[in-house]
Design an enzyme around this catalytic site. Structure first.
Site, mmCIF file in Angstrom:
data_model
loop_
_atom_site.group_PDB
_atom_site.id
_atom_site.type_symbol
_atom_site.label_atom_id
_atom_site.label_comp_id
_atom_site.label_asym_id
_atom_site.label_seq_id
_atom_site.Cartn_x
_atom_site.Cartn_y
_atom_site.Cartn_z
ATOM 1 N N GLU A 6 22.078 11.469 30.545
ATOM 2 C CA GLU A 6 21.021 10.569 30.037
ATOM 3 C C GLU A 6 19.733 11.372 30.067
ATOM 4 O OE1 GLU A 6 21.103 7.320 29.031
ATOM 5 O OE2 GLU A 6 23.242 6.981 29.328
ATOM 6 N N CYS A 56 11.501 7.220 29.755
ATOM 7 C CA CYS A 56 12.263 8.095 28.850
ATOM 8 C C CYS A 56 12.268 7.597 27.412
ATOM 9 C CB CYS A 56 13.686 8.262 29.351
ATOM 10 S SG CYS A 56 14.549 6.697 29.534
#
Ligand code: NAD
Length: 440
Positions: free
Chosen positions: A216, A250
């Protein structure tokens, strides 16, 4: 590991628990998830306190993103677990060549002992939401919180053994040496959230053992703002999602692509939206965060000269404060466009039209998220069809990750694999094929 156990001893202990079969029954999985839920609900204050120490995270934001979000994920999992784990038969027509009475299908089985490595920006959620999937799938797990948020890391190391089965879940605190020692072990899956440089280290280590990985990662998530949209609404949503956690998210909008006329009006609307949200001096606001450490402060501060500062730009290193900042007329090769910003700086770049915006996006790494503000259905469709990204969201950035039925993950430089809801079960399980052919 930690002061008491070496990495190999720790992993052997968790593996023995898995081999004993204790983690396989649904009842054990449900019990662990219920206890994990209690960890969050009974320690709301302590979690918010730790995140305030580490990141000056506003209390309401800490509750929403680091407590309520994981609790919703757990509740959704508890509600659907049996349904997600149900074996799936294949269409009997596919077995026509086999003796009558044959059947075939798939079922999920747990992988074994998994490693979850988390970053510092949402230090609790990004460590424990993957663990929801690992436990729901019947695995044992080693958890490695980020050393950059020491208060959050220490809190997790204290709470996890109090709530979860200590022979099934272990926390290892520390930095590069500890993570390196863990990565030398054989795991059945490694789930890593963080930057691509370390992602490559993780994948190399995993290759030694043929261990599958989920990465991720991050990247530059673009926003396309169309002509004629309601800029007060757009600016409000951009201010909320870009400047939350001081830009250290993010899937935060990284930069804006829009036409020159909209760009000018958007700057004014953003200035107003930021003032409504954080006041005239965001440094004094209770709801505005700080940069995690001096290294990141210096990195982001250096990006402020990448283009004319439309508003913001104030910094205070002693307080690790960088004001919500918008840069106008940024050139495509400016420093701020060469790396993921991961801070409260929003560059606006002008493009002639949608075609140019799509080419601009496709000329760069595939982002974790792509956002569009447009009322035009054809524009939405073209952005969805003609670009590639981990996810795409129209009208509201970041919100797609709060829908547990949507897979959350990247593509290319923004990562591989996905999780949340049923996608976490798929990530932390093996889908085993089974065929039964009668003997008679
Ligand atoms: P970080 O520095 O905390 O690193 C993440 C983890 O990697 C930590 O646990 C750390 O101990 C470990 N690590 C660091 N160096 C290592 C090494 N040399 N060997 C082995 N392990 C090592 O966090 P970060 O990477 O700065 O996090 C920010 C990045 O994460 C951004 O790029 C962001 O976009 C990305 N991110 C992605 C998601 C997502 O869900 N896709 C979520 C949050 C952050």
């Amino acid at each position: 590991m930690n002061a008491i156990e070496d990495a190999d001893v720790l992993v052997a202990r968790l593996r023995a628990t898995f081999r004993s079969g204790r983690t396989k029954p649904i009842a054990w999985r449900r019990e662990q998830l219920t206890r994990l839920r209690a960890l969050f609900t009974e320690n709301r204050e302590a979690i918010a306190d730790a995140l305030h120490v580490d990141l000056h995270k506003p209390r309401a934001e800490a509750y929403a993103t680091e407590v309520d979000f994981p609790v919703r994920e757990i509740d959704h999992t508890l509600e659907h677990l049996e349904e997600w784990l149900r074996p799936e038969p294949v269409d009997p027509a596919a077995l026509a060549h086999l003796p009558v009475g044959s059947s075939a299908g798939t079922r999920y089985e747990p992988l074994g002992t998994v490693l979850v490595i988390a970053p510092w920006n949402y230090p609790v959620q990004l460590l424990l939401v993957p663990v929801v999937g690992a436990l729901a799938s019947g695995n044992t797990a080693v958890l490695k919180p980020s050393e950059l948020t020491p208060a959050g890391s220490a809190l997790i190391a204290r709470l996890v053994p109090q709530y979860l089965d200590p022979d099934a879940v272990a926390v290892v605190e520390g930095g590069v040496p500890e993570t390196t020692a863990l990565l030398a072990q054989r795991f059945d899956h490694i789930f890593y959230t963080g930057n691509g440089t370390v992602g490559r280290i993780v994948m190399r280590a995993a290759a030694e053992h043929l261990t599958p990985v989920t990465l991720e990662l991050g990247g530059k998530s673009p926003v396309f703002v169309d002509r004629g949209v309601d800029l007060a609404v757009v600016a409000d949503r951009l201010a909320e999602t870009k400047f939350r956690n001081a830009g250290q998210t993010c899937v935060a909008p990284d930069y804006i692509l829009t036409d020159p006329v909209t760009a000018r009006a958007l700057v004014a609307a953003l200035a107003e939206a930021v003032e409504i949200r954080y006041g005239r001096d965001p440094q004094t606001s209770d709801t505005y965060g700080r940069i995690v450490n001096e290294r990141h402060f210096d990195r982001i501060a250096a990006l402020l000269s990448s283009g004319p500062i439309a508003f913001g730009g104030e910094t205070d290193r002693a307080d690790r404060y960088i004001a919500p900042t918008v840069l106008a007329d940024v050139k495509p090769d400016a420093p701020v466009m060469r790396e993921e910003i991961f801070g409260p700086v929003l560059p606006i770049l002008t493009v002639a039209d949608l075609d140019e915006a799509i080419s601009f996006i496709n000329d760069r790494d595939k982002p974790l998220a792509l956002y569009g503000f447009t009322e035009n259905e054809t524009t939405r469709q073209r952005l969805a069809d003609e670009t590639s990204s981990g996810g795409i969201g129209f009208g509201l950035p970041i919100a797609h990750l709060r829908i547990p039925e949507l897979p959350f993950g990247g593509i290319g430089e923004s990562g591989m694999g996905a999780y949340h809801g049923p996608h976490s079960i798929a990530t932390f399980s093996h889908r085993k094929a089974r065929l039964d052919v009668p003997l008679g």
